[in-house]
Design a protein around this motif. Sequence first.
Motif, PDB file in Angstrom:
ATOM      1  N   ALA A 162      15.397  10.803  -3.691  1.00  0.00           N
ATOM      2  CA  ALA A 162      14.870  10.085  -2.523  1.00  0.00           C
ATOM      3  C   ALA A 162      15.973   9.665  -1.549  1.00  0.00           C
ATOM      4  O   ALA A 162      15.691   9.276  -0.420  1.00  0.00           O
ATOM      5  CB  ALA A 162      14.093   8.849  -2.987  1.00  0.00           C
ATOM      6  N   ASP A 163      17.225   9.768  -1.989  1.00  0.00           N
ATOM      7  CA  ASP A 163      18.338   9.267  -1.173  1.00  0.00           C
ATOM      8  C   ASP A 163      18.980  10.315  -0.275  1.00  0.00           C
ATOM      9  O   ASP A 163      20.083  10.083   0.245  1.00  0.00           O
ATOM     10  CB  ASP A 163      19.434   8.702  -2.093  1.00  0.00           C
ATOM     11  N   LEU A 164      18.311  11.430  -0.090  1.00  0.00           N
ATOM     12  CA  LEU A 164      18.921  12.534   0.659  1.00  0.00           C
ATOM     13  C   LEU A 164      19.418  12.095   2.047  1.00  0.00           C
ATOM     14  O   LEU A 164      20.509  12.482   2.477  1.00  0.00           O
ATOM     15  CB  LEU A 164      17.891  13.660   0.786  1.00  0.00           C
ATOM     16  N   ALA A 200       0.816  -1.211   0.000  1.00  0.00           N
ATOM     17  CA  ALA A 200       0.000   0.000   0.000  1.00  0.00           C
ATOM     18  C   ALA A 200       0.854   1.268   0.000  1.00  0.00           C
ATOM     19  O   ALA A 200       0.321   2.376  -0.049  1.00  0.00           O
ATOM     20  CB  ALA A 200      -0.916  -0.001   1.223  1.00  0.00           C
ATOM     21  N   ALA A 201       2.165   1.110   0.063  1.00  0.00           N
ATOM     22  CA  ALA A 201       3.040   2.293   0.143  1.00  0.00           C
ATOM     23  C   ALA A 201       3.188   2.933  -1.236  1.00  0.00           C
ATOM     24  O   ALA A 201       3.158   2.250  -2.254  1.00  0.00           O
ATOM     25  CB  ALA A 201       4.407   1.894   0.694  1.00  0.00           C
ATOM     26  N   GLU A 202       3.321   4.242  -1.240  1.00  0.00           N
ATOM     27  CA  GLU A 202       3.532   4.985  -2.487  1.00  0.00           C
ATOM     28  C   GLU A 202       4.915   4.675  -3.036  1.00  0.00           C
ATOM     29  O   GLU A 202       5.896   4.676  -2.292  1.00  0.00           O
ATOM     30  CB  GLU A 202       3.460   6.484  -2.199  1.00  0.00           C
ATOM     31  N   LYS A 203       5.000   4.473  -4.344  1.00  0.00           N
ATOM     32  CA  LYS A 203       6.332   4.263  -4.946  1.00  0.00           C
ATOM     33  C   LYS A 203       7.065   5.596  -5.074  1.00  0.00           C
ATOM     34  O   LYS A 203       8.273   5.690  -4.913  1.00  0.00           O
ATOM     35  CB  LYS A 203       6.190   3.621  -6.321  1.00  0.00           C
ATOM     36  N   LEU A 204       6.275   6.622  -5.369  1.00  0.00           N
ATOM     37  CA  LEU A 204       6.862   7.952  -5.544  1.00  0.00           C
ATOM     38  C   LEU A 204       7.224   8.520  -4.174  1.00  0.00           C
ATOM     39  O   LEU A 204       6.406   8.519  -3.272  1.00  0.00           O
ATOM     40  CB  LEU A 204       5.797   8.838  -6.185  1.00  0.00           C
ATOM     41  N   VAL A 205       8.458   8.977  -4.008  1.00  0.00           N
ATOM     42  CA  VAL A 205       8.860   9.549  -2.726  1.00  0.00           C
ATOM     43  C   VAL A 205       8.713  11.067  -2.806  1.00  0.00           C
ATOM     44  O   VAL A 205       9.307  11.704  -3.676  1.00  0.00           O
ATOM     45  CB  VAL A 205      10.316   9.160  -2.374  1.00  0.00           C
ATOM     46  N   GLU A 206       7.873  11.616  -1.931  1.00  0.00           N
ATOM     47  CA  GLU A 206       7.674  13.069  -1.947  1.00  0.00           C
ATOM     48  C   GLU A 206       8.973  13.758  -1.565  1.00  0.00           C
ATOM     49  O   GLU A 206       9.763  13.231  -0.783  1.00  0.00           O
ATOM     50  CB  GLU A 206       6.563  13.451  -0.964  1.00  0.00           C
ATOM     51  N   ARG A 207       9.151  14.953  -2.098  1.00  0.00           N
ATOM     52  CA  ARG A 207      10.355  15.728  -1.793  1.00  0.00           C
ATOM     53  C   ARG A 207      10.446  15.962  -0.276  1.00  0.00           C
ATOM     54  O   ARG A 207       9.443  16.251   0.356  1.00  0.00           O
ATOM     55  CB  ARG A 207      10.251  17.072  -2.515  1.00  0.00           C
ATOM     56  N   TYR A 208      11.591  15.779   0.293  1.00  0.00           N
ATOM     57  CA  TYR A 208      11.739  16.038   1.731  1.00  0.00           C
ATOM     58  C   TYR A 208      13.070  16.738   1.983  1.00  0.00           C
ATOM     59  O   TYR A 208      13.934  16.765   1.128  1.00  0.00           O
ATOM     60  CB  TYR A 208      11.645  14.731   2.542  1.00  0.00           C
TER      61      TYR A 208
END
Length: 401
Positions: free
Chosen positions: A370-372, A227-235
């Motif tokens: 996503a790797d920040l 159920a997790a989003e594949k797209l990682v929101e900017r953080y």
Amino acid sequence: MDWLAIASDAEVSTRPLAVTAHGVPLVVLRPRAGAEPVVFADRCPHRLVPLSAATVEGGRLRCAYHGWEFDAAGSCVALPSQEGNPPPRADLPTGPRIRVRDGMVQVATDDLPGGDPADLFTNEDPSLAYAWHPIGIAGVDDVSEVELLGRRYRPDREHTQERWGLLWLAPEKPLTELFDDPDHDDENYVGAWLPPARSKASAGIVADNFLDVAHFPFVHARTFGAAAEKLVERYEVTEEPWGCRSVQEQWFDNPADPEVLAGRRSSRQRRRATYVYRAPFQLMLRLEELDAGAVKTILFFAQPESRSSTRIYTKMLFHGIGGVADPTPDVLRSELAFEEAVLTEDLELQRTLRLPGLPLRMRDELHVRADLLGVNLRRVLRRFQDAVAPAAALGGAPTRD
Ligand code: FES
Ligand SMILES: [Fe+2]
């Protein structure tokens, strides 16, 4: 030109096969049943996870960790954590020339790819002596002699302390102290340890895995990942002394929320995830359910035992789970069982890894947006290593941050 047999033609299938040619790890596979075999270096350009752990579907190779997809020519055709086309560097470098002779798949030895990177932060890095490390759960583990940094230690009072019910040892004067966790000292939280686990991956890799958000849909498909989003929101990530912190808001499914069960709230909800990291391997994740009001905090610590062993301690702290201040023993049991299942999925992924440490040289991997957090982890560990190196060489104490 020399040709070297790496596998029999009959054993090469759509199941990627790990082989070596003159010590270079390669992966050989057929992109589709009956197709010609293809060969690549056995490492994903992203986090260097062996592609022999990938799956093949529809002519594409999908990496086990973050689901990047590569076509038969090695072009990266899907990078699920972000929108837009994958960067060209995400493509697999062209593999060695290949031919099939006498029922054997052969590769040209003069164009074999390079081996794995050498600049790795392992569990035996000398800088790690100047840090606090967990060595056992107080009152549970026998800590008269412990394995740490590839050595055996007999902990004494001067070099140990107890925190969060865990015993800590710093062989030399530590560069930084343990972080704070307000939830642990709050009596409204109920705490419980997961059974400690072991990984063959280095503590740096284990920490990187903990801070990673893009792997959920792929590694945690059996627990919460579907159920997790594949797209990682900017953080964003804020630097802290010898560490960092990041606050991210995510969508998640909360079917156990009593208000959802009563039909008064949607099961699709927002959650705030706060990640805290401090060198070398202190980690925390605070998950606040913004609609239901429940909070789950995960304290996660890694003990670098030896070059091929890391012990993992996970403490859960709960508040308001199931809509009540104190979760019932049943709820607590099922929450712990769930977290254990999640950890098991990470450990399975870690079992497929080959590198004995975390790459600290930025160009050895391909970092995306996503790797920040992972990038910050690498920077902090590099700084830690550099700060300690002169003192370690002289046998003196380093300066504090
Ligand atoms: S997609 Fe391969 S390591 Fe991330
Ligand atoms: Fe995970």
